[in-house]
Design a protein around this motif. Structure first.
Motif, PDB file in Angstrom:
ATOM      1  N   VAL A  64      -4.905  -4.402  76.066  1.00  0.00           N
ATOM      2  CA  VAL A  64      -3.568  -4.911  76.313  1.00  0.00           C
ATOM      3  C   VAL A  64      -3.367  -6.271  75.663  1.00  0.00           C
ATOM      4  O   VAL A  64      -4.314  -7.009  75.380  1.00  0.00           O
ATOM      5  CB  VAL A  64      -3.252  -5.016  77.825  1.00  0.00           C
ATOM      6  N   LEU A  65      -2.107  -6.595  75.457  1.00  0.00           N
ATOM      7  CA  LEU A  65      -1.663  -7.887  74.950  1.00  0.00           C
ATOM      8  C   LEU A  65      -0.628  -8.434  75.911  1.00  0.00           C
ATOM      9  O   LEU A  65       0.311  -7.730  76.276  1.00  0.00           O
ATOM     10  CB  LEU A  65      -1.072  -7.711  73.542  1.00  0.00           C
ATOM     11  N   TRP A  66      -0.793  -9.672  76.318  1.00  0.00           N
ATOM     12  CA  TRP A  66       0.186 -10.336  77.168  1.00  0.00           C
ATOM     13  C   TRP A  66       1.163 -11.110  76.292  1.00  0.00           C
ATOM     14  O   TRP A  66       0.791 -11.681  75.267  1.00  0.00           O
ATOM     15  CB  TRP A  66      -0.471 -11.360  78.097  1.00  0.00           C
ATOM     16  N   THR A  67       2.418 -11.167  76.714  1.00  0.00           N
ATOM     17  CA  THR A  67       3.395 -12.081  76.132  1.00  0.00           C
ATOM     18  C   THR A  67       3.966 -12.911  77.275  1.00  0.00           C
ATOM     19  O   THR A  67       4.355 -12.358  78.307  1.00  0.00           O
ATOM     20  CB  THR A  67       4.528 -11.326  75.418  1.00  0.00           C
ATOM     21  N   LYS A  73       3.665  -0.664  75.152  1.00  0.00           N
ATOM     22  CA  LYS A  73       4.326  -0.203  76.374  1.00  0.00           C
ATOM     23  C   LYS A  73       3.992  -1.167  77.499  1.00  0.00           C
ATOM     24  O   LYS A  73       2.826  -1.533  77.694  1.00  0.00           O
ATOM     25  CB  LYS A  73       3.862   1.214  76.749  1.00  0.00           C
ATOM     26  N   ILE A  74       5.014  -1.584  78.254  1.00  0.00           N
ATOM     27  CA  ILE A  74       4.794  -2.524  79.351  1.00  0.00           C
ATOM     28  C   ILE A  74       4.068  -1.804  80.486  1.00  0.00           C
ATOM     29  O   ILE A  74       4.580  -0.824  81.039  1.00  0.00           O
ATOM     30  CB  ILE A  74       6.124  -3.105  79.855  1.00  0.00           C
ATOM     31  N   VAL A  75       2.890  -2.290  80.827  1.00  0.00           N
ATOM     32  CA  VAL A  75       2.079  -1.653  81.875  1.00  0.00           C
ATOM     33  C   VAL A  75       1.895  -2.559  83.091  1.00  0.00           C
ATOM     34  O   VAL A  75       1.396  -2.110  84.124  1.00  0.00           O
ATOM     35  CB  VAL A  75       0.703  -1.227  81.324  1.00  0.00           C
ATOM     36  N   GLU A  76       2.288  -3.815  82.977  1.00  0.00           N
ATOM     37  CA  GLU A  76       2.132  -4.713  84.129  1.00  0.00           C
ATOM     38  C   GLU A  76       3.111  -5.874  84.011  1.00  0.00           C
ATOM     39  O   GLU A  76       3.319  -6.420  82.924  1.00  0.00           O
ATOM     40  CB  GLU A  76       0.702  -5.256  84.193  1.00  0.00           C
ATOM     41  N   GLN A 120       6.311 -13.027  82.098  1.00  0.00           N
ATOM     42  CA  GLN A 120       5.129 -12.393  81.504  1.00  0.00           C
ATOM     43  C   GLN A 120       5.292 -10.874  81.474  1.00  0.00           C
ATOM     44  O   GLN A 120       5.831 -10.283  82.407  1.00  0.00           O
ATOM     45  CB  GLN A 120       3.870 -12.730  82.301  1.00  0.00           C
ATOM     46  N   ILE A 121       4.809 -10.276  80.383  1.00  0.00           N
ATOM     47  CA  ILE A 121       4.635  -8.827  80.335  1.00  0.00           C
ATOM     48  C   ILE A 121       3.250  -8.545  79.772  1.00  0.00           C
ATOM     49  O   ILE A 121       2.745  -9.268  78.915  1.00  0.00           O
ATOM     50  CB  ILE A 121       5.709  -8.128  79.472  1.00  0.00           C
ATOM     51  N   VAL A 122       2.634  -7.508  80.290  1.00  0.00           N
ATOM     52  CA  VAL A 122       1.360  -7.033  79.768  1.00  0.00           C
ATOM     53  C   VAL A 122       1.628  -5.685  79.119  1.00  0.00           C
ATOM     54  O   VAL A 122       2.139  -4.761  79.771  1.00  0.00           O
ATOM     55  CB  VAL A 122       0.311  -6.891  80.886  1.00  0.00           C
ATOM     56  N   THR A 123       1.309  -5.567  77.837  1.00  0.00           N
ATOM     57  CA  THR A 123       1.638  -4.347  77.102  1.00  0.00           C
ATOM     58  C   THR A 123       0.394  -3.677  76.555  1.00  0.00           C
ATOM     59  O   THR A 123      -0.467  -4.319  75.946  1.00  0.00           O
ATOM     60  CB  THR A 123       2.593  -4.649  75.931  1.00  0.00           C
ATOM     61  N   GLU A 124       0.321  -2.374  76.781  1.00  0.00           N
ATOM     62  CA  GLU A 124      -0.724  -1.571  76.158  1.00  0.00           C
ATOM     63  C   GLU A 124      -0.398  -1.421  74.683  1.00  0.00           C
ATOM     64  O   GLU A 124       0.746  -1.117  74.314  1.00  0.00           O
ATOM     65  CB  GLU A 124      -0.777  -0.204  76.831  1.00  0.00           C
ATOM     66  N   VAL A 125      -1.384  -1.643  73.818  1.00  0.00           N
ATOM     67  CA  VAL A 125      -1.158  -1.570  72.376  1.00  0.00           C
ATOM     68  C   VAL A 125      -2.114  -0.561  71.757  1.00  0.00           C
ATOM     69  O   VAL A 125      -2.995  -0.007  72.421  1.00  0.00           O
ATOM     70  CB  VAL A 125      -1.331  -2.948  71.712  1.00  0.00           C
TER      71      VAL A 125
END
Length: 477
Positions: free
Chosen positions: A342-345, A406-409, A421-426
């Protein structure tokens, strides 16, 4: 990442006779006496049907019914979009093409729709020679001309291909083509210093490559505008943010009032100057008078991109996508967790209306800024789980960095990092982290770090836009 920028550091960028940034003199600094710029006109696009319609039951070509269906869909798109003006004609020769282009004007984007086998290849010369950005729309079995569009692009022409039976793709073509003339009518306000890649910091380069004007704002004049904001408007703005928040955690009444005053002042500034974008390079020095984060949210939700930390690359990215998809972007910092792929923004300013102006507001908390001991007032916006996103940034004015996820958290309340914050699966977080900002020749952390997130998968549009604007695309991850 946010960094303190004091007023002394801000004034240190000035020189006698004008502000000096990235080696370029800002000769168009905004002042209270500046004339109000004219509002933008509609973006003209030339639509050319090439050749005679084919018989309905034979030959390689589009028949009359298909041509009429295309014209009807174009008329609907022109009405629905509201900001394009179509000049529609038919060409059977290079001379007829040249006449249509002369009527349309130099550099006008062109949408070609082929109606007979090899008709386009016979009439396209003036479009290519005149350096008109062009989309070729090709219905199935409407001719073999479609296969030349990639060849024209490979030879340096700004050409892209949409080969489809879906007439709704004609609206996509108009959305893409309108970006170019819209950029030429764009006025950006900047509170110096500008940051980002060297090209994006240069007003001359931005004007040369994209056509937009970048105008420096004297902070003293804006302070005077802020002081003159109507108290009732400030009260109404503060009440709106307070009443609609899920929870108010750190900010007190004075924090909210200050932020609301800046929000109204920024809206007034953009309306007065009829500007389409804003970058504030001194935002971390604004705490005493009120953080601009609520105002940035308001502007983005109203279709006016606004970038913090003076990030011109991110601002120009948001403007391009605003014109293309009419949705705001979430400019933020990146951090990875490769163990989860995952990648956080994260950032302390973000839009509420990620679905566009007609969408619902996302829920939010009112928080203090995370990097100044919780002072001030910023929104912590909780975006939608499961949403596909595109993460992107235009850099050096010639390359678009892009990826999907895809936002997963989404945290119920952020702890570390900036507030929203969004955590996205990449696709491949480890590869993405290892190659992050690899093409950028800079050590500036903000320039390396920032990306802009939009709801939806827009990778196809990114590729089209890059071809039309003479840019490259680098897929990250």
């Amino acid at each position: 990442m946010c960094e303190q920028c004091t007023r002394r550091e801000f004034l240190g960028t000035g020189v006698a006779g004008g502000l000096l940034l990235a080696g370029a003199t800002w000769t168009h600094a905004w002042a209270a006496s500046s004339p109000t710029p004219r509002p933008r006109g509609k973006s003209r696009i030339c639509v050319i049907f090439t050749g005679e319609p084919a018989p309905q039951d034979r030959d390689w070509g589009a028949d009359t019914r298909q041509v009429e269906a295309a014209k009807a869909r174009l008329a609907k798109a022109e009405k629905d979009l509201g900001n394009v003006e179509l000049l529609i004609g038919q060409s059977r020769s290079a001379e007829q093409t040249a006449a249509l282009l002369a009527q349309a004007g130099p550099g006008t984007p062109v949408l070609t729709i082929n109606t007979r086998n090899f008709a386009l290849t016979g009439v396209v010369g003036p479009i290519l020679e005149g350096a008109h950005p062009m989309i070729v729309f090709s219905l199935p079995a409407s001719g073999h001309d479609w296969m030349y569009a990639p060849r024209w692009h490979s030879r340096g022409h700004r050409v892209s291909l949409i080969a489809s039976s879906d007439y709704d793709e004609l609206e996509r073509a108009l959305r893409l083509l309108r970006v170019i003339p819209m950029m030429k009518q764009t006025r950006v306000l900047l509170f110096p210093p500008a940051r980002g890649t060297a090209a994006a910091q240069s007003p001359d380069e931005v004007k040369k490559r994209l056509g937009a004007d970048v105008v420096a704002v004297e902070e003293k004049l804006f302070d005077e505008m802020t002081a003159s904001v109507d108290d009732r408007a400030v009260q109404d703005e503060a009440r709106w943010w307070t009443r609609n928040a899920k929870e108010i955690i750190e900010p007190n009444e004075e924090d909210i009032r200050k932020a609301a005053r800046i929000s109204i002042a920024l809206q007034n500034l953009m309306a007065q100057q009829q500007a389409q974008g804003l970058a504030v390079g001194t935002c971390m020095g604004w705490l005493a008078k009120g953080f601009p984060c609520l105002g940035f949210t308001r502007l983005r939700d109203n279709g006016i991109p606004a970038a913090c930390e003076g990030d011109m690359d991110s601002l120009l990215t948001m403007i391009l996508f605003q014109y293309l998809i009419e949705r705001p972007g979430f400019q933020g910092n990146a951090t990875f967790d490769t163990s989860r792929n995952v990648l956080w923004t994260a950032h302390c300013t973000a839009p509420l209306k990620m679905d566009g102006p007609d969408g619902k507001d996302a829920p939010y908390l009112l928080r203090g800024h995370s990097e100044v001991a919780g002072s001030g007032c910023v929104p912590e916006i909780q975006y939608r789980l499961g949403e596909t996103i595109t993460r992107t940034k235009l850099v050096n004015l010639d390359t678009i960095l892009a990826s999907t996820g895809k936002i997963v958290e989404v945290p119920a309340k952020s702890v570390h990092g900036c507030r929203t914050q969004i955590v996205t699966e990449v696709r491949d977080a480890a590869k993405m982290a290892a190659n992050w900002s690899r093409i950028l020749e800079t050590e500036d952390a903000m320039t390396l770090l920032h990306r802009v997130v939009f709801y939806g998968d827009h990778m196809t549009d990114v590729q089209h836009l890059a071809r039309l604007m003479g840019m490259n695309v680098v897929e990250e991850g």
